[in-house]
Design an enzyme around this catalytic site. Structure first.
Site, PDB file in Angstrom:
ATOM      1  CB  CYS C 120     -12.000   5.088  41.619  1.00 10.25           C
ATOM      2  SG  CYS C 120     -13.403   5.515  40.612  1.00 10.25           S
ATOM      3  CB  CYS C 123     -16.849   3.335  39.394  1.00 12.91           C
ATOM      4  SG  CYS C 123     -15.924   4.525  38.358  1.00 12.91           S
ATOM      5  CB  SER C 124     -13.738   0.160  41.226  1.00 14.71           C
ATOM      6  OG  SER C 124     -14.723  -0.080  42.300  1.00 14.71           O
ATOM      7  CB  CYS C 125     -11.139   4.354  37.544  1.00 11.29           C
ATOM      8  SG  CYS C 125     -12.701   4.793  36.793  1.00 11.29           S
TER       9      CYS C 125
END
Lengths: 122, 99, 216
Positions: C120, C123-125
């Site tokens: 991702c 962000c950090s999905c």
């Protein structure tokens, strides 16, 4: 700036650290609490904020703060700003409560969080 | 909601640079790829991010790019691909473009 | 005192510190104080209850890669299940009694010709409901920046070398869906039962940075 700072796909960066201490560590209780608070205030029952608002708030921390803060520090900063904007909590009670929480903590607070002196006042 | 593009359609990602919250990564803007799936209608994140309803919902597509088309000096295999989920407001018809 | 955590022992760096030293020994940071304060205020105002907060913390703690591994193992032994999983991960999870939450998740399958890897960049999905909270490297600038630009080099940093004639397919989870990889079933695993197969399925192979563990 055409590219916003959080949008980092393709930028040069150092090696990945697949086996570092953060690869398997457990999250600290306060980090999980941040996660839990976000999930509760964004759930179907409450719908106080969305994950999109969380992301916007994180992006709007700006490039310096974004890189300085840890992952869950960014989250709680954004969640808190959103809750203030929406009138769920207000600045005064938050500031007082943070001071009280820190006061009650056995080892006290981190001193860097205290107001810096000698800076230019605006 | 009816999806403007079908699976297999060639699409280009708008080379747009709005200042606020968007979910289209910089590295695919202006690039051309192929729709591999239509994921359905999703609320518009560019609206949701500012406390609005996110209506009308937008079709969300999986768009596949040749990775070598994304980076001028890509040194992996020419077979490599990159798949990104893109909302319809970011896509233009590229069926006329030759590849 | 059964547990002596007073930290009066000499600091011998041959023995690494535990990952979770006594938290109350450390001064509270600004953002930790913010977290505690926000939690307390939300409870006092009746926005959330203490029970809801505790239940959510328990739910977060209950999520681990075991759920995803169980699904992959079933997909390896049951091709019809695998098709259903590729079609609808949440419904397939429900078949196994796994609560995969409400966020849509899609599975992508490794084959002899395709190796999938998830990132991702914005962000950090991450598919937390099926593989737990993400490792630090997944959220780090290096992984988020480089995986789309030089995936083969990033994979090599995990010890994963993908042959040139295999397509490396990078999935950037930018939107409302989360992705997980169904790795290839390792050679030599034919005699293993489903539980043993699940033991070969690591978190990292479901992100796509490694292959499933070798059998035996």
């Amino acid at each position: 700036m055409l590219r916003r700072h959080h949008d980092m796909g393709g930028l040069e960066a150092g090696p990945v650290d697949p086996f570092g201490p953060g690869a398997e560590h457990d999250y600290a209780p306060w980090e999980k609490k941040v996660d839990a608070i976000l999930r509760l205030v964004s759930d179907q029952k409450r719908r106080i904020m969305t994950v999109d608002e969380l992301r916007r708030g994180i992006e709007e921390l700006g490039p310096g703060v974004y890189d300085e803060l840890s992952y869950y520090e960014r989250w709680i900063a954004s969640v808190t700003n959103n809750l203030i904007e929406k009138g769920v909590i207000d600045i005064d009670e938050l500031g007082r409560r943070m001071a009280a929480v820190t006061e009650a903590w056995p080892a006290g607070g981190v001193t860097e969080a205290e107001p810096k002196t000698g800076g230019e006042s605006t | 909601m009816s999806a403007r593009f079908a699976v297999g359609a060639r699409v280009s990602v708008r080379a747009a640079f709005p200042p606020g919250h968007v979910r289209t990564p910089f590295f695919i803007r202006g690039k051309t790829g192929v729709v591999t799936a239509i994921l359905g209608p999703y609320h518009n994140p560019e609206e949701l991010a500012y406390g609005r309803s996110g209506e009308p919902a937008l079709p969300l597509y999986r768009v596949s790019f040749h990775t070598a088309d994304l980076w001028r000096d890509y040194d992996g295999s020419t077979k490599d691909s990159t798949v990104v989920d893109v909302y319809e407001n970011w896509l233009d018809d590229a069926s006329g473009e030759k590849n | 005192m059964a547990e002596d955590h007073t930290h009066d022992h000499p600091h011998d760096h041959k023995h690494p510190h535990p990952f979770q030293p006594d938290l109350e020994d450390k001064p509270l940071t600004h953002y930790q104080a913010m977290t505690e304060a926000v939690g307390e205020l939300l409870i006092e105002k009746g926005v959330i209850t203490g029970d809801e907060l505790r239940a959510m913390l328990e739910l977060i703690d209950s999520k681990s890669p075991a759920a995803g591994a169980q699904m992959v193992a079933r997909a390896w032994v049951d091709p019809a299940f695998k098709e259903r999983m590729l079609d609808d991960v949440l419904a397939a999870a429900e078949e196994l009694g796994i609560d995969a939450g409400g966020i849509p998740i899609r599975a992508v399958e490794n084959t002899p010709g395709v190796h999938n890897v998830i990132v991702c960049t914005l962000c950090s999905c991450y598919p937390r409901q099926l593989i737990g909270l993400p490792p630090d490297w997944y959220k780090a600038r290096s992984y988020r920046s480089r995986t789309v630009r030089e995936p083969r080099k990033v994979l090599a940093e995990f010890g994963t070398v993908i042959p040139e004639d295999v397509e490396v397919r990078v999935h950037d989870s930018t939107a409302d869906l989360r992705y997980m990889v169904i790795p290839e079933r390792p050679a030599g695993s034919e005699d293993l039962d489903e539980a043993a197969l699940a033991g070969l399925v690591t978190r990292d192979c479901m992100i796509g940075v490694t292959l499933a563990k070798a059998a035996g």
